[in-house]
Enzyme design. Structure first.
Site, PDB file in Angstrom:
ATOM      1  CG  ASP A  45      -1.826  -1.155   1.396  1.00  0.00           C
ATOM      2  OD1 ASP A  45      -3.051  -0.990   1.395  1.00  0.00           O
ATOM      3  OD2 ASP A  45      -1.311  -2.284   1.526  1.00  0.00           O
ATOM      4  CD  GLU A  68      -6.942   2.868   2.449  1.00  0.00           C
ATOM      5  OE1 GLU A  68      -6.973   2.394   1.316  1.00  0.00           O
ATOM      6  OE2 GLU A  68      -7.235   2.215   3.471  1.00  0.00           O
ATOM      7  CG  ASP A 133      -7.922   2.150  -2.073  1.00  0.00           C
ATOM      8  OD1 ASP A 133      -6.866   1.767  -1.532  1.00  0.00           O
ATOM      9  OD2 ASP A 133      -9.056   1.777  -1.711  1.00  0.00           O
ATOM     10  CB  ILE A 135      -3.545  -2.173  -1.959  1.00  0.00           C
ATOM     11  CG1 ILE A 135      -2.170  -2.316  -2.620  1.00  0.00           C
ATOM     12  CG2 ILE A 135      -4.232  -3.558  -1.875  1.00  0.00           C
ATOM     13  CD1 ILE A 135      -1.252  -3.333  -1.945  1.00  0.00           C
ATOM     14  CG  ASP A 136     -10.580  -1.072  -2.979  1.00  0.00           C
ATOM     15  OD1 ASP A 136     -10.796  -0.872  -1.767  1.00  0.00           O
ATOM     16  OD2 ASP A 136     -11.480  -1.338  -3.797  1.00  0.00           O
ATOM     17  CB  THR A 138      -5.537  -3.942   2.413  1.00  0.00           C
ATOM     18  OG1 THR A 138      -5.399  -2.707   1.715  1.00  0.00           O
ATOM     19  CG2 THR A 138      -4.188  -4.312   2.995  1.00  0.00           C
ATOM     20  CG  HIS A 240     -15.352  -4.303   4.405  1.00  0.00           C
ATOM     21  ND1 HIS A 240     -14.250  -4.559   3.649  1.00  0.00           N
ATOM     22  CD2 HIS A 240     -14.893  -4.014   5.647  1.00  0.00           C
ATOM     23  CE1 HIS A 240     -13.159  -4.422   4.384  1.00  0.00           C
ATOM     24  NE2 HIS A 240     -13.523  -4.112   5.602  1.00  0.00           N
ATOM     25  CB  SER A 264     -10.729  -4.791  -4.484  1.00  0.00           C
ATOM     26  OG  SER A 264     -10.776  -5.450  -5.729  1.00  0.00           O
ATOM     27  NE  ARG A 281     -18.549  -0.742   0.225  1.00  0.00           N
ATOM     28  CZ  ARG A 281     -17.486  -1.538   0.263  1.00  0.00           C
ATOM     29  NH1 ARG A 281     -17.355  -2.507  -0.612  1.00  0.00           N
ATOM     30  NH2 ARG A 281     -16.547  -1.357   1.165  1.00  0.00           N
ATOM     31  CG  ASP A 294     -12.746   2.169  -0.369  1.00  0.00           C
ATOM     32  OD1 ASP A 294     -11.656   1.716  -0.766  1.00  0.00           O
ATOM     33  OD2 ASP A 294     -13.045   2.259   0.842  1.00  0.00           O
TER      34      ASP A 294
HETATM   35  N1  LIG Z   1     -17.324  -0.856   7.935  1.00  0.00           N
HETATM   36  C1  LIG Z   1     -17.031  -0.710   6.645  1.00  0.00           C
HETATM   37  N2  LIG Z   1     -18.027  -0.597   5.746  1.00  0.00           N
HETATM   38  C2  LIG Z   1     -17.760  -0.468   4.441  1.00  0.00           C
HETATM   39  N3  LIG Z   1     -16.507  -0.434   3.929  1.00  0.00           N
HETATM   40  C3  LIG Z   1     -15.482  -0.542   4.786  1.00  0.00           C
HETATM   41  C4  LIG Z   1     -15.676  -0.686   6.186  1.00  0.00           C
HETATM   42  N4  LIG Z   1     -14.476  -0.769   6.768  1.00  0.00           N
HETATM   43  C5  LIG Z   1     -13.555  -0.675   5.766  1.00  0.00           C
HETATM   44  N5  LIG Z   1     -14.168  -0.529   4.579  1.00  0.00           N
HETATM   45  C6  LIG Z   1     -13.598  -0.342   3.249  1.00  0.00           C
HETATM   46  O1  LIG Z   1     -13.810  -1.514   2.473  1.00  0.00           O
HETATM   47  C7  LIG Z   1     -12.782  -1.548   1.508  1.00  0.00           C
HETATM   48  C8  LIG Z   1     -12.628  -2.927   0.919  1.00  0.00           C
HETATM   49  O2  LIG Z   1     -13.758  -3.085   0.168  1.00  0.00           O
HETATM   50  P1  LIG Z   1     -14.481  -4.346  -0.336  1.00  0.00           P
HETATM   51  O3  LIG Z   1     -15.701  -4.503   0.473  1.00  0.00           O
HETATM   52  O4  LIG Z   1     -14.674  -4.054  -1.747  1.00  0.00           O
HETATM   53  O5  LIG Z   1     -13.560  -5.594  -0.235  1.00  0.00           O
HETATM   54  S1  LIG Z   1     -13.598  -6.691   0.867  1.00  0.00           S
HETATM   55  O6  LIG Z   1     -14.332  -7.802   0.329  1.00  0.00           O
HETATM   56  O7  LIG Z   1     -14.247  -6.186   2.040  1.00  0.00           O
HETATM   57  O8  LIG Z   1     -12.202  -6.964   1.131  1.00  0.00           O
HETATM   58  C9  LIG Z   1     -11.586  -1.131   2.283  1.00  0.00           C
HETATM   59  O9  LIG Z   1     -10.660  -0.592   1.369  1.00  0.00           O
HETATM   60  P2  LIG Z   1      -9.095  -0.891   1.614  1.00  0.00           P
HETATM   61  O10 LIG Z   1      -8.769  -0.379   2.981  1.00  0.00           O
HETATM   62  O11 LIG Z   1      -8.467  -0.073   0.536  1.00  0.00           O
HETATM   63  O12 LIG Z   1      -8.885  -2.349   1.457  1.00  0.00           O
HETATM   64  C10 LIG Z   1     -12.123  -0.084   3.266  1.00  0.00           C
HETATM   65  O13 LIG Z   1     -11.918   1.237   2.855  1.00  0.00           O
HETATM   66 MG   LIG Z   2     -10.159   0.667  -0.455  1.00  0.00          MG
HETATM   67 MG   LIG Z   3      -7.358   0.280   3.867  1.00  0.00          MG
HETATM   68 MG   LIG Z   4      -6.618   0.654   0.303  1.00  0.00          MG
END
Ligand SMILES: Nc1ncnc2c1ncn2[C@@H]1O[C@H](COP(=O)(O)OS(=O)(=O)O)[C@@H](OP(=O)(O)O)[C@H]1O
Ligand SMILES: [Mg+2]
Ligand SMILES: [Mg+2]
Ligand SMILES: [Mg+2]
Length: 353
Positions: A45, A68, A133, A135-136, A138, A240, A264, A281, A294
């Site tokens: 990241d 991020e 982002d 790495i989306d 992670t 998430h 992601s 979502r 995101d």
């Molecule tokens: N509580 C909550 N609700 C919604 N989203 C959240 C939450 N917590 C974190 N995040 C964000 O979710 C990003 C990852 O997204 P995804 O849902 O697409 O992937 S995953 O299946 O959950 O890994 C992740 O992005 P990355 O941190 O870049 O991986 C977060 O920004």
């Molecule tokens: Mg992300």
């Molecule tokens: Mg993150």
């Molecule tokens: Mg990220």
């Protein structure tokens, strides 16, 4: 505005950063740390953020960036800083002309940390602001699943250019959606795709390469006449998005196929090229605000491929509110022709909670 220069730089920057994340994906030392919100961050990241911001600064020195990550952990931990720097100083596109367009490498570790911290813009409704982002997904990256390197340009709060690098998705736009990622996915023949869109110009996919950009192909969402036959995508992480609400919505729509769980913004890219149909979502927590990085690139790519993207109330995602989507709750992405039907099911399930 055609935004051709912005698109070109964004594609090359994401492509170079993907070379770095692919190296980390394979290594045993991803260096995951826990951030203050308990979410993970890896050396990938930090490294990808440094390389992408360096490219943006070279080409568009006065643009702001909402990214991020921040360099605090690197400033406090010399070992971590050295590990990230060792990666960043080595990764180059294998094409001198392409590498030159994005300014070549970063000079030293101190400059690298300053570059990472340039992603601290507050965002908002005015001027040119990139959302990044590095790495989306992670958690997916750490699990060996899908992840995406995501970059979008907003002008006055409106997304104009979006690019997604998805190293673990197949290049083939018609390959069936798969929740699983093969053991050696990243290096396998035919793996790794770059999605892109410019407002008003449609959406494309092309293979991720190690050097100059490959030729793009137009992509479009699948036309869905019978929603009950649709494939829907959702997050892997139950924290998430609400798997239970999403399964009730699917049931209401008569969808019988199991959901495809994928980490992601690879979800946005997948539905944009018709490999899936709908991305749901729904919030798990009332107080969570989605982050603009995101969604910005995926939102434009899906809309340019013939889709509609709204929140759970039917409002367009509003990227002008700062670093988060403060005005929206949830995401509903579907082909234009069936979006209303999906949204009605979403509203009905949420009303009856
Ligand atoms: N509580 C909550 N609700 C919604 N989203 C959240 C939450 N917590 C974190 N995040 C964000 O979710 C990003 C990852 O997204 P995804 O849902 O697409 O992937 S995953 O299946 O959950 O890994 C992740 O992005 P990355 O941190 O870049 O991986 C977060 O920004
Ligand atoms: Mg992300
Ligand atoms: Mg993150
Ligand atoms: Mg990220």
């Amino acid at each position: 505005m055609s935004y051709q220069q912005e698109l070109n730089i964004a594609l090359l920057a994401v492509q170079r950063a993907s070379l770095l994340t692919k190296r980390v994906f394979h290594s045993h030392t991803k260096g995951p740390l826990s951030k203050s919100d308990a979410s993970p961050v890896t050396i990938g990241d930090f490294g990808a953020q440094a390389l992408i911001i360096s490219a943006l600064q070279h080409a568009f020195a006065s643009d702001e960036i909402v990214a991020e990550e921040e360099a605090k952990d690197l400033r406090e931990n010399e070992g971590l800083r050295t590990t990230v720097w060792d990666l960043v100083k080595e990764v180059r596109l294998r094409d001198d002309a392409a590498e030159e367009q994005i300014g070549g490498g970063v000079k030293n570790a101190d400059i690298m940390m300053d570059i990472i911290d340039k992603g601290n813009s507050k965002g908002g409704a005015h001027g040119r602001i990139w959302a990044l982002d590095p790495i989306d997904g992670t958690k997916g990256f750490l699990r060996g699943g899908q992840y995406a390197v995501c970059l979008a340009l907003m002008v006055d709060g409106d997304v104009k250019v979006g690019v997604l690098g998805c190293p673990n998705l197949p290049v083939d736009d018609s390959a069936p959606l798969d929740s699983k990622v093969g053991e050696n996915a990243t290096d396998a023949e035919g793996m790794g795709v770059l999605f892109a869109a410019v407002q008003g110009q449609g959406a494309t996919s092309r293979p991720l390469t190690e050097g100059a950009l490959a030729q793009p192909k137009k992509i479009a969402m699948k036309s869905v006449s019978d929603i009950s036959a649709a494939t829907f995508c959702e997050s892997v992480e139950a924290g998430h998005s609400s798997h239970s609400d999403q399964s009730q919505i699917a049931q209401k729509l008569g969808i019988t196929k199991p959901s495809v769980r994928m980490d992601s913004q690879a979800k946005y890219g997948s539905i944009a090229r018709g490999a899936g149909d709908v991305y749901l979502r729904l919030p798990v927590r009332k107080d969570y605000q989605e982050k603009i990085w995101d969604h910005a690139a995926g939102d434009l790519i899906v809309r340019e491929a013939g889709g509609e993207v709204t929140d759970a109330e039917g409002n367009r995602l509003d990227f002008s509110k700062g670093r988060t989507l403060a005005a929206n709750k949830g995401v509903v992405a579907a082909p234009e022709a069936v979006h209303k039907e999906v949204l009605d099911a979403v509203k009905s399930v949420l009303r009856n909670k």
